[in-house]
Design a protein around this motif. Structure first.
Motif, PDB file in Angstrom:
ATOM      1  N   ASP A  54       0.857  -1.189   0.000  1.00  0.00           N
ATOM      2  CA  ASP A  54       0.000   0.000   0.000  1.00  0.00           C
ATOM      3  C   ASP A  54       0.889   1.234   0.000  1.00  0.00           C
ATOM      4  O   ASP A  54       1.148   1.846   1.037  1.00  0.00           O
ATOM      5  CB  ASP A  54      -0.936   0.015   1.210  1.00  0.00           C
ATOM      6  CG  ASP A  54      -1.896   1.211   1.178  1.00  0.00           C
ATOM      7  OD1 ASP A  54      -2.031   1.848   0.107  1.00  0.00           O
ATOM      8  OD2 ASP A  54      -2.496   1.514   2.222  1.00  0.00           O
ATOM      9  N   GLN A  55       1.375   1.578  -1.186  1.00  0.00           N
ATOM     10  CA  GLN A  55       2.257   2.719  -1.350  1.00  0.00           C
ATOM     11  C   GLN A  55       1.796   3.552  -2.542  1.00  0.00           C
ATOM     12  O   GLN A  55       1.205   3.021  -3.482  1.00  0.00           O
ATOM     13  CB  GLN A  55       3.694   2.260  -1.621  1.00  0.00           C
ATOM     14  CG  GLN A  55       4.319   1.441  -0.521  1.00  0.00           C
ATOM     15  CD  GLN A  55       4.688   2.278   0.683  1.00  0.00           C
ATOM     16  OE1 GLN A  55       5.104   3.424   0.553  1.00  0.00           O
ATOM     17  NE2 GLN A  55       4.549   1.707   1.866  1.00  0.00           N
ATOM     18  N   ALA A  86      -6.071   7.363  -0.757  1.00  0.00           N
ATOM     19  CA  ALA A  86      -5.118   8.476  -0.722  1.00  0.00           C
ATOM     20  C   ALA A  86      -3.904   8.189  -1.606  1.00  0.00           C
ATOM     21  O   ALA A  86      -3.445   9.066  -2.350  1.00  0.00           O
ATOM     22  CB  ALA A  86      -4.675   8.753   0.717  1.00  0.00           C
ATOM     23  N   ASN A  87      -3.381   6.966  -1.553  1.00  0.00           N
ATOM     24  CA  ASN A  87      -2.230   6.618  -2.388  1.00  0.00           C
ATOM     25  C   ASN A  87      -2.600   6.547  -3.863  1.00  0.00           C
ATOM     26  O   ASN A  87      -1.824   6.958  -4.730  1.00  0.00           O
ATOM     27  CB  ASN A  87      -1.609   5.298  -1.931  1.00  0.00           C
ATOM     28  CG  ASN A  87      -0.728   5.471  -0.713  1.00  0.00           C
ATOM     29  OD1 ASN A  87      -0.196   6.544  -0.472  1.00  0.00           O
ATOM     30  ND2 ASN A  87      -0.581   4.420   0.065  1.00  0.00           N
ATOM     31  N   LEU A  92      -2.503   8.963  -9.340  1.00  0.00           N
ATOM     32  CA  LEU A  92      -3.170   9.464 -10.548  1.00  0.00           C
ATOM     33  C   LEU A  92      -2.761  10.900 -10.869  1.00  0.00           C
ATOM     34  O   LEU A  92      -2.462  11.228 -12.022  1.00  0.00           O
ATOM     35  CB  LEU A  92      -4.694   9.373 -10.384  1.00  0.00           C
ATOM     36  CG  LEU A  92      -5.277   7.969 -10.434  1.00  0.00           C
ATOM     37  CD1 LEU A  92      -6.729   7.984  -9.961  1.00  0.00           C
ATOM     38  CD2 LEU A  92      -5.172   7.377 -11.831  1.00  0.00           C
ATOM     39  N   VAL A  93      -2.736  11.751  -9.849  1.00  0.00           N
ATOM     40  CA  VAL A  93      -2.365  13.153 -10.061  1.00  0.00           C
ATOM     41  C   VAL A  93      -0.919  13.245 -10.553  1.00  0.00           C
ATOM     42  O   VAL A  93      -0.619  13.960 -11.517  1.00  0.00           O
ATOM     43  CB  VAL A  93      -2.572  13.977  -8.778  1.00  0.00           C
ATOM     44  CG1 VAL A  93      -1.952  15.362  -8.898  1.00  0.00           C
ATOM     45  CG2 VAL A  93      -4.057  14.074  -8.442  1.00  0.00           C
ATOM     46  N   SER A 118      -8.461  -0.769  -6.125  1.00  0.00           N
ATOM     47  CA  SER A 118      -8.155   0.573  -5.617  1.00  0.00           C
ATOM     48  C   SER A 118      -9.249   1.547  -6.040  1.00  0.00           C
ATOM     49  O   SER A 118      -9.771   1.463  -7.151  1.00  0.00           O
ATOM     50  CB  SER A 118      -6.810   1.058  -6.157  1.00  0.00           C
ATOM     51  OG  SER A 118      -5.773   0.167  -5.826  1.00  0.00           O
ATOM     52  N   THR A 119      -9.578   2.487  -5.153  1.00  0.00           N
ATOM     53  CA  THR A 119     -10.601   3.490  -5.442  1.00  0.00           C
ATOM     54  C   THR A 119      -9.993   4.883  -5.406  1.00  0.00           C
ATOM     55  O   THR A 119      -9.032   5.134  -4.688  1.00  0.00           O
ATOM     56  CB  THR A 119     -11.759   3.419  -4.427  1.00  0.00           C
ATOM     57  OG1 THR A 119     -11.241   3.596  -3.106  1.00  0.00           O
ATOM     58  CG2 THR A 119     -12.482   2.075  -4.515  1.00  0.00           C
TER      59      THR A 119
END
Length: 147
Positions: A54-55, A86-87, A92-93, A118-119
């Motif tokens: 989870d990174q 959050a990750n 994506l950004v 992942s969401t």
């Protein structure tokens, strides 16, 4: 700070590393030798079953031609898993910003990215970034959708 640029085969490197949860941000994939792409399958199981990962993947160099390498790694890493919202948002950004800054010749087109379940956050910068990667660069995402 692993330099994987001269690597050719990474098959099973972290396979079944059930507790693997280390950032990949310092990994150098930018100059992987062209012959490595002949061994495309050698990346597929690099992270298979590393189900604690989870990174943020924001710092992975997504420029062409190595796009087939990192998408293959992600597919094995996240196929049946997920990273936190959050990750995923940060990823994506950052990818959208990175691709927009690349010369046109290095902008990866039509990437199929499997982010497992992942969401991302609806109405956020991540949502906008994801939409841009899809509409401008032809990317497709397998993920858990927006929340």
């Amino acid at each position: 700070s692993w330099d994987l640029s001269n690597g050719v085969r990474f098959n099973g490197m972290f396979q079944r590393a059930r507790s693997y949860n280390q950032p990949l941000s310092g990994w150098n994939l930018s100059s992987i030798a062209s012959q490595s792409f002949d061994f495309f399958g050698s990346y597929v199981s690099m992270f298979r079953d590393a189900d604690s990962f989870d990174q943020s993947l924001a710092d992975i160099n997504i420029g062409a031609p190595q796009s087939s390498v990192w998408t293959s790694m992600l597919d094995a890493l996240l196929r049946n898993e997920s990273i936190s919202t959050a990750n995923y948002d940060a990823t994506l950004v950052a990818w959208n910003n990175q691709i927009n800054a690349l010369p046109a010749v290095d902008q990866p087109q039509n990437c199929a990215v499997n982010m497992g379940s992942s969401t991302y956050t609806i109405g956020s910068a991540a949502d906008t970034a994801r939409a841009n990667l899809i509409s401008t660069y032809g990317w497709s995402f397998t993920d858990g959708g927006g929340v």
